[in-house]
Scaffold this motif. Structure first.
Motif, short mmCIF file in Angstrom:
data_model
loop_
_atom_site.label_atom_id
_atom_site.label_comp_id
_atom_site.label_asym_id
_atom_site.label_seq_id
_atom_site.Cartn_x
_atom_site.Cartn_y
_atom_site.Cartn_z
N LEU A 1 0.32 -1.46 -0.36
CA LEU A 1 -0.42 0.12 -0.12
C LEU A 1 1.17 1.51 -0.07
O LEU A 1 0.68 2.15 -0.84
CB LEU A 1 -1.09 0.01 1.35
N PRO A 2 2.05 1.34 0.76
CA PRO A 2 2.45 2.31 0.32
C PRO A 2 3.24 2.88 -0.35
O PRO A 2 3.08 3.97 -0.85
CB PRO A 2 3.81 2.24 1.94
N VAL A 3 4.24 2.17 -1.40
CA VAL A 3 4.69 1.98 -2.87
C VAL A 3 3.47 2.77 -3.47
O VAL A 3 2.91 3.59 -5.09
CB VAL A 3 5.13 1.02 -3.08
N SER A 4 1.84 1.61 -3.44
CA SER A 4 0.98 2.28 -4.48
C SER A 4 0.70 3.63 -4.69
O SER A 4 0.37 4.42 -5.00
CB SER A 4 0.12 1.45 -4.13
N ILE A 5 0.16 4.02 -2.73
CA ILE A 5 -0.37 5.34 -2.67
C ILE A 5 0.38 6.62 -3.41
O ILE A 5 0.38 7.41 -3.58
CB ILE A 5 -0.59 4.61 -0.84
N TYR A 6 2.26 6.17 -2.95
CA TYR A 6 3.18 7.01 -3.07
C TYR A 6 2.88 7.42 -4.95
O TYR A 6 3.12 8.64 -4.95
CB TYR A 6 3.97 6.84 -2.48
N LYS A 7 2.66 6.17 -5.40
CA LYS A 7 3.06 6.96 -7.21
C LYS A 7 1.77 7.50 -7.64
O LYS A 7 1.66 7.63 -8.74
CB LYS A 7 2.65 5.31 -7.74
N ILE A 8 0.21 7.40 -6.84
CA ILE A 8 -0.41 7.90 -7.42
C ILE A 8 -0.35 9.23 -6.84
O ILE A 8 -0.86 10.23 -7.27
CB ILE A 8 -2.11 6.82 -6.00
N VAL A 9 0.29 9.54 -5.60
CA VAL A 9 0.35 10.98 -5.40
C VAL A 9 1.64 11.64 -5.29
O VAL A 9 1.51 12.43 -4.86
CB VAL A 9 -0.68 10.96 -3.96
N SER A 10 2.63 11.17 -5.98
CA SER A 10 3.95 11.57 -6.09
C SER A 10 3.48 12.93 -6.96
O SER A 10 3.19 13.14 -7.89
CB SER A 10 4.58 10.59 -5.98
N PRO A 11 4.58 13.82 -6.17
CA PRO A 11 4.88 15.15 -7.28
C PRO A 11 5.18 15.19 -8.77
O PRO A 11 5.81 14.22 -9.38
CB PRO A 11 5.38 16.23 -6.69
N HIS A 12 4.09 15.61 -9.66
CA HIS A 12 4.12 15.44 -10.60
C HIS A 12 4.88 17.18 -11.78
O HIS A 12 4.84 18.22 -10.69
CB HIS A 12 3.62 15.09 -11.83
N SER A 13 6.06 16.80 -11.80
CA SER A 13 6.68 18.41 -12.63
C SER A 13 6.47 18.13 -14.04
O SER A 13 6.77 17.57 -14.64
CB SER A 13 8.42 18.37 -11.64
N ASP A 14 7.02 19.68 -14.77
CA ASP A 14 7.13 19.85 -16.17
C ASP A 14 8.75 19.68 -16.43
O ASP A 14 8.71 19.59 -17.49
CB ASP A 14 6.28 21.20 -16.41
N ASN A 15 10.01 19.76 -15.17
CA ASN A 15 10.53 20.30 -14.99
C ASN A 15 11.35 18.26 -15.12
O ASN A 15 11.30 17.95 -14.03
CB ASN A 15 11.41 20.79 -14.12
N ILE A 16 11.55 17.65 -15.98
CA ILE A 16 12.44 16.48 -15.64
C ILE A 16 13.15 16.19 -14.84
O ILE A 16 13.16 14.99 -13.71
CB ILE A 16 12.66 15.81 -17.44
N ILE A 17 14.18 17.18 -14.78
CA ILE A 17 14.69 17.20 -13.88
C ILE A 17 14.68 17.10 -12.31
O ILE A 17 15.29 16.13 -11.11
CB ILE A 17 16.31 18.09 -13.88
N THR A 18 13.90 17.85 -12.26
CA THR A 18 13.18 18.26 -10.40
C THR A 18 12.08 16.85 -10.48
O THR A 18 12.18 16.70 -9.00
CB THR A 18 12.15 19.47 -11.13
N ALA A 19 11.92 16.68 -11.30
CA ALA A 19 10.62 14.84 -11.13
C ALA A 19 11.16 14.08 -10.40
O ALA A 19 10.93 13.58 -9.61
CB ALA A 19 9.48 15.47 -12.32
#
Length: 367
Positions: free
Chosen positions: A276-294
């Motif tokens: 559950l922890p990794v699945s939840i994080y994959k859903i709510v993980s931050p998305h950024s237009d900057n690939i390096i930042t993400a």
């Protein structure tokens, strides 16, 4: 003068690009440590534990029950996942280069086996829960429905669907990108833009739901219903049990089924805790237009949670030992059998050595 300035600018831009790429195409130190230390711990637990689980559930007492057969298959699936983790461990943790191999084919193989085993392990636990649920809800039909043959047949159907779902991973649509980079070592090729968009926007969501959310939901519902049904049945059967004593065979069957239920609950609990922890994080993980930042925002956390999830495929044996008296007894019986096989050989060797020494002494005294 202008030529010199232009060349200097070109060199500067080249150095900047090289520095930027060297920063991006390099695993963070935390990621490397997770592979070097974390996965070493996982392997030390996982491989001996899975082998012990396989041998223990292969005992006649456990393998004659459909749940025991399912746990045998689960141990095999977990071991396959750990073997693929060894490949990543060598590449990302120890910087081993697979130069002699076709990296694209190798990448497809390890990703395919890893994804298939992930889904298989999750849905085998669903089948185990369903097996227990049928035995609780339909006890009179369980003898014909919950058989080892039917359990393995259900696993076979599940594996066919699992393989078909992951089939694109072994086609030219999928291959290697940046060797040695955790987040970019394998991915979709640009043969089909449609598949590239599907992989990055839809496939991760499908993986989350097929490996965690849907199995976890089904197992939770089944366990709650089993507990409710068992509680009601105990109240209904309390008076009958007082008036009618069960024979020894019936008592043994009840104990065996109860222990299998305990094994199932323990396995489901560790599944929920690890996935559950990794699945939840994959859903709510931050998305950024900057690939390096993400990349720098999520790769370390993603790797850490991925390592935590890998423990699911390593600790089943220890959960079984802690939760089930029957499993411990069967495992100790195996240990005693192995000990009895080793000690007689040792005793024979010692007796033979003593006889040789005695004969040598007797011969030396004669001369």
């Amino acid at each position: 003068m202008n030529t010199t300035m232009g060349s200097n600018t070109t060199v500067a831009s080249t150095l900047t690009t090289t520095t930027e790429y060297s920063m991006v195409f390099k695993n963070p130190v935390a990621v490397v440590r997770f592979y070097q230390i974390g996965y070493t711990f996982t392997f030390l637990l996982g491989f001996p534990g899975n082998i012990a689980s396989f041998i223990t559930f292969s005992r006649p007492t456990l393998r004659k029950v459909s749940t025991g057969c399912l746990f045998i298959v689960l141990a095999i699936s977990d071991t396959l996942y750990l073997l693929m983790c060894v490949i990543d461990y060598l590449e990302f943790g120890l910087s081993v280069s697979y130069q002699r191999l076709s990296y694209d084919d190798f990448c497809r193989f390890r990703t395919f086996v890893m994804c298939v085993s992930q889904i298989a392990s999750a849905w085998i636990l669903v089948i185990v829960s369903l097996d227990r649920w049928i035995r609780t809800r339909f006890p009179f039909k369980s003898g014909s429905l919950c058989t080892p043959k039917n359990a393995l047949l259900t696993v076979g159907v599940m594996l066919v669907v699992d393989i078909l779902l992951n089939a694109p991973l072994i086609t030219p649509l999928f291959g290697g990108f940046i060797r040695g980079l955790v987040i970019g070592a394998c991915g979709p090729t640009y043969i089909s833009i449609t598949y590239v968009l599907f992989y990055y926007y839809d496939w991760s969501i499908i993986q989350i739901f097929t490996t965690c959310i849907i199995p976890a939901t089904i197992m939770t519902i089944l366990i709650i219903d089993i507990l409710i049904s068992t509680r009601l049945r105990r109240k209904a059967m309390a008076r009958q049990n007082q008036a009618l004593d069960l024979d020894k065979n019936a008592q043994r069957k009840n104990v065996l089924q109860r222990q299998m239920f305990i094994l199932m609950v323990g396995s489901v609990c560790i599944f929920l805790i690890a996935t559950l922890p990794v699945s939840i994080y994959k859903i709510v993980s931050p998305h950024s237009d900057n690939i390096i930042t993400a990349l720098f925002q999520i790769v370390s956390i993603w790797t850490g949670l991925g390592w935590f999830q890998s423990l699911l495929y390593a600790v089943s044996f220890y959960v079984h030992c802690l939760s089930s008296n029957l499993f411990r007894k069967e495992f100790m019986a195996i240990m005693r059998t192995m000990s009895n096989r080793i000690h007689p050989r040792t005793e024979v060797i010692e007796i033979t050595q003593r006889e040789r020494r005695a004969n040598t002494l007797a011969t030396s005294r004669k001369f």
